[in-house]
Motif scaffolding. Structure first.
Motif, PDB file in Angstrom:
ATOM      1  N   VAL A   1      40.644  97.486  -8.815  1.00 29.88           N
ATOM      2  CA  VAL A   1      40.232  98.613  -7.978  1.00 29.88           C
ATOM      3  C   VAL A   1      38.706  98.651  -7.914  1.00 29.88           C
ATOM      4  O   VAL A   1      38.045  98.627  -8.960  1.00 29.88           O
ATOM      5  N   PRO A   2      38.125  98.702  -6.709  1.00 32.52           N
ATOM      6  CA  PRO A   2      36.658  98.745  -6.628  1.00 32.52           C
ATOM      7  C   PRO A   2      36.096 100.127  -6.939  1.00 32.52           C
ATOM      8  O   PRO A   2      36.681 101.145  -6.579  1.00 32.52           O
ATOM      9  N   ARG A   3      34.969 100.154  -7.624  1.00 34.29           N
ATOM     10  CA  ARG A   3      34.207 101.386  -7.916  1.00 34.29           C
ATOM     11  C   ARG A   3      32.754 101.145  -7.517  1.00 34.29           C
ATOM     12  O   ARG A   3      32.343  99.995  -7.366  1.00 34.29           O
ATOM     13  N   PRO A   4      31.960 102.197  -7.426  1.00 32.20           N
ATOM     14  CA  PRO A   4      30.540 102.006  -7.083  1.00 32.20           C
ATOM     15  C   PRO A   4      29.808 101.167  -8.137  1.00 32.20           C
ATOM     16  O   PRO A   4      30.322 100.953  -9.235  1.00 32.20           O
ATOM     17  N   ASP A   5      28.614 100.703  -7.793  1.00 34.23           N
ATOM     18  CA  ASP A   5      27.724  99.965  -8.704  1.00 34.23           C
ATOM     19  C   ASP A   5      28.340  98.660  -9.199  1.00 34.23           C
ATOM     20  O   ASP A   5      28.219  98.307 -10.388  1.00 34.23           O
ATOM     21  N   ASP A   6      29.053  97.942  -8.318  1.00 36.94           N
ATOM     22  CA  ASP A   6      29.593  96.609  -8.633  1.00 36.94           C
ATOM     23  C   ASP A   6      30.625  96.619  -9.760  1.00 36.94           C
ATOM     24  O   ASP A   6      30.806  95.620 -10.452  1.00 36.94           O
ATOM     25  N   ILE A   7      31.271  97.767  -9.973  1.00 31.85           N
ATOM     26  CA  ILE A   7      32.305  97.845 -11.008  1.00 31.85           C
ATOM     27  C   ILE A   7      33.677  97.585 -10.377  1.00 31.85           C
ATOM     28  O   ILE A   7      33.990  98.089  -9.294  1.00 31.85           O
ATOM     29  N   ILE A   8      34.489  96.789 -11.081  1.00 34.57           N
ATOM     30  CA  ILE A   8      35.896  96.619 -10.716  1.00 34.57           C
ATOM     31  C   ILE A   8      36.727  97.057 -11.912  1.00 34.57           C
ATOM     32  O   ILE A   8      36.522  96.577 -13.036  1.00 34.57           O
ATOM     33  N   VAL A   9      37.624  98.004 -11.688  1.00 34.35           N
ATOM     34  CA  VAL A   9      38.500  98.476 -12.757  1.00 34.35           C
ATOM     35  C   VAL A   9      39.764  97.609 -12.748  1.00 34.35           C
ATOM     36  O   VAL A   9      40.417  97.474 -11.708  1.00 34.35           O
ATOM     37  N   VAL A  10      40.070  97.032 -13.892  1.00 32.07           N
ATOM     38  CA  VAL A  10      41.273  96.206 -14.035  1.00 32.07           C
ATOM     39  C   VAL A  10      42.266  96.973 -14.900  1.00 32.07           C
ATOM     40  O   VAL A  10      41.938  97.413 -15.998  1.00 32.07           O
ATOM     41  N   GLY A  11      43.458  97.177 -14.373  1.00 35.15           N
ATOM     42  CA  GLY A  11      44.458  97.919 -15.145  1.00 35.15           C
ATOM     43  C   GLY A  11      45.829  97.381 -14.857  1.00 35.15           C
ATOM     44  O   GLY A  11      45.989  96.455 -14.071  1.00 35.15           O
ATOM     45  N   ALA A  12      46.725  98.001 -15.342  1.00 37.74           N
ATOM     46  CA  ALA A  12      46.737  98.810 -16.556  1.00 37.74           C
ATOM     47  C   ALA A  12      47.987  98.419 -17.324  1.00 37.74           C
ATOM     48  O   ALA A  12      49.013  98.100 -16.723  1.00 37.74           O
ATOM     49  N   SER A  13      47.866  98.455 -18.631  1.00 40.11           N
ATOM     50  CA  SER A  13      49.063  98.229 -19.440  1.00 40.11           C
ATOM     51  C   SER A  13      49.947  99.472 -19.364  1.00 40.11           C
ATOM     52  O   SER A  13      49.493 100.555 -18.967  1.00 40.11           O
ATOM     53  N   GLU A  14      51.199  99.320 -19.718  1.00 30.69           N
ATOM     54  CA  GLU A  14      52.108 100.470 -19.798  1.00 30.69           C
ATOM     55  C   GLU A  14      52.990 100.258 -21.024  1.00 30.69           C
ATOM     56  O   GLU A  14      53.870  99.407 -21.025  1.00 30.69           O
ATOM     57  N   ILE A  15      52.716 101.032 -22.060  1.00 31.32           N
ATOM     58  CA  ILE A  15      53.331 100.795 -23.366  1.00 31.32           C
ATOM     59  C   ILE A  15      53.927 102.106 -23.867  1.00 31.32           C
ATOM     60  O   ILE A  15      53.272 103.146 -23.843  1.00 31.32           O
ATOM     61  N   GLU A  16      55.181 102.062 -24.335  1.00 33.34           N
ATOM     62  CA  GLU A  16      55.840 103.275 -24.836  1.00 33.34           C
ATOM     63  C   GLU A  16      55.304 103.605 -26.229  1.00 33.34           C
ATOM     64  O   GLU A  16      55.934 103.308 -27.252  1.00 33.34           O
ATOM     65  N   SER A  17      54.131 104.195 -26.243  1.00 34.59           N
ATOM     66  CA  SER A  17      53.473 104.526 -27.505  1.00 34.59           C
ATOM     67  C   SER A  17      52.452 105.626 -27.236  1.00 34.59           C
ATOM     68  O   SER A  17      51.872 105.678 -26.154  1.00 34.59           O
TER      69      SER A  17
END
Ligand SMILES: Cc1cc2nc3c(=O)[nH]c(=O)nc-3n(C[C@H](O)[C@H](O)[C@H](O)COP(=O)(O)OP(=O)(O)OC[C@H]3O[C@@H](n4cnc5c(N)ncnc54)[C@H](O)[C@@H]3O)c2cc1C
Length: 366
Positions: free
Chosen positions: A250-266
């Motif tokens: 997912v793109p964010r400002p200031d050249d940041i890319i958010v990489v997600g996401a795990s999904e863990i039953e915890s």
């Protein structure tokens, strides 16, 4: 009316803003130390950590018709909400891309078939040619297969959390920080360390994972990584379809890319594991090989509030409304849920409060 709200996460801020602009007197209580994101705080609202994808169709992989309808309605509501906020909030409705490597074509086709069966025909995934993909997202050169989901969007959750709180404050909302609410009842809430309840005309319980044991809510662990990747331009969210690992960028400002996401039953909020790091970054790198030189600048773990059937609920009792179970699609469905929850307060001329997912507490607990 004089309204008390327990919880200043996504729902709490949206409710405070909507109630204040409808003319109510609103007070909000939350254990956080303030309205801004608290770096390093282990138990902050899930709303801060979210990627902010508004994906009614892609979420049909896990969700049903109700989340789909809430999502479509919310996608229609978000532009008006954002326009009413004084602070800027990035909101785009450029669609999203589903991507698959050739070796995973079989499982990708099964997922596309599932989405086509569940979604309305006018928003079916559209298979893209290589040239069409290159035109839409030139940075994506790993996967061979791509589908466009045209009606999907993206909101910047950090900007939205800040802007909602600022606007609500400007409308007169009073915030009680460092104030955990231990108990809520008919028009009353009791803060930790206080013997006597505070009285209101109506109270809302939107404490997310903190609503236990009043609701049978559980936290579902999710981990994300922020990459600083100058030169890698994305215009929309990307999801990689893979038989074992589901990752998104997912793109964010200031050249940041958010990489997600795990999904863990915890309900473990400890830092991201090596396994999740390897899986998420392998998925990201396979979509955009140029990310090899990106820098990992931040990682975050949080808990998605989920009810036993992973469905959202509005629970109405005299003098109190509880909203919970937003799970992995809170940003997608919150505006429509809040709209439904507030119908009974809109006065006798409003539509009947027939929230399809409104239940009594005993129905939820059973
Ligand atoms: C890694 C991750 C990625 C996600 N990505 C997306 C996405 O792309 N799209 C999407 O739609 N959704 C996404 N979500 C889901 C979304 O963030 C949640 O569904 C949403 O934040 C839930 O909103 P909420 O207000 O119910 O809970 P929260 O946002 O968690 O807020 C709950 C609030 O209650 C407060 N609280 C707790 N206990 C108490 C107490 N005793 N008294 C008073 N206040 C209390 C907390 O401090 C907090 O402020 C993601 C979530 C995670 C974790």
């Amino acid at each position: 009316m004089h309204i008390g709200i327990a919880g200043a996460g996504l729902l709490g801020r949206l409710l405070a803003f909507e109630l204040a602009r409808a003319g109510h007197k609103v007070e909000v209580f939350d254990p956080a130390s303030g309205a801004e994101p608290q770096a390093g705080s282990p138990a902050r609202a899930a709303g801060w950590t979210a990627a902010g994808m508004l994906s009614p169709v892609a979420e049909l992989e896990r969700a049903g018709e109700e989340v789909f309808q809430l999502g479509l309605r919310s996608c229609a509501l978000w532009p008006g909400i954002v326009a009413a906020l004084a602070q800027p909030v990035a909101l785009t409705m450029n669609g999203s891309l589903l991507l698959a490597h050739r070796s995973d074509a079989g499982s990708a086709q099964r997922l596309i078939g599932l989405l086509q069966a569940k979604a309305a025909i006018h928003i079916h995934p559209q298979l893209l040619s290589r040239a069409e993909l290159a035109q839409l997202e030139p940075a994506v050169n790993g996967p061979a297969l791509a589908w466009l989901l045209p009606n999907e969007g993206l909101i910047n959750p950090i900007q939205a959390m800040q802007a909602l709180a600022a606007q609500a404050t400007a409308l007169g909302v009073h915030w009680h920080w460092q104030s955990a609410v231990n108990d809520l009842g008919n028009g009353a809430l009791t803060c930790a360390g206080q013997a006597r309840p505070r009285r209101f005309d109506h109270v809302f319980d939107v404490r997310g994972v903190g609503a236990k044991p009043a609701l049978p809510v559980r936290g579902v662990r999710g981990e994300i990584i922020w990459l600083h990747a100058p030169g890698v331009q994305l215009k929309r969210p990307l999801r990689l379809m893979h038989p074992r690992i589901s990752g998104y960028l997912v793109p964010r400002p200031d050249d940041i890319i958010v990489v997600g996401a795990s999904e863990i039953e915890s309900e473990d909020r400890s830092p991201i594991s090596l396994r999740s790091t390897v899986e998420l970054l392998t998925a990201a790198h396979s979509v955009i090989p140029e990310l090899a030189e990106a820098r990992m600048v931040h990682s975050e773990t949080n808990l998605r509030p989920a009810l036993p059937d992973n469905m959202p609920r509005i629970v109405n009792q005299p003098g109190i409304t509880r909203i919970n179970g937003l799970y992995r699609h809170g940003w997608l469905i919150a505006p429509a849920l809040v709209e439904r929850a507030l119908l009974p307060m809109a006065g006798p001329d409003s539509e009947p409060a027939q929230a399809v997912n409104a239940m009594t507490a005993s129905e939820v607990l059973s």
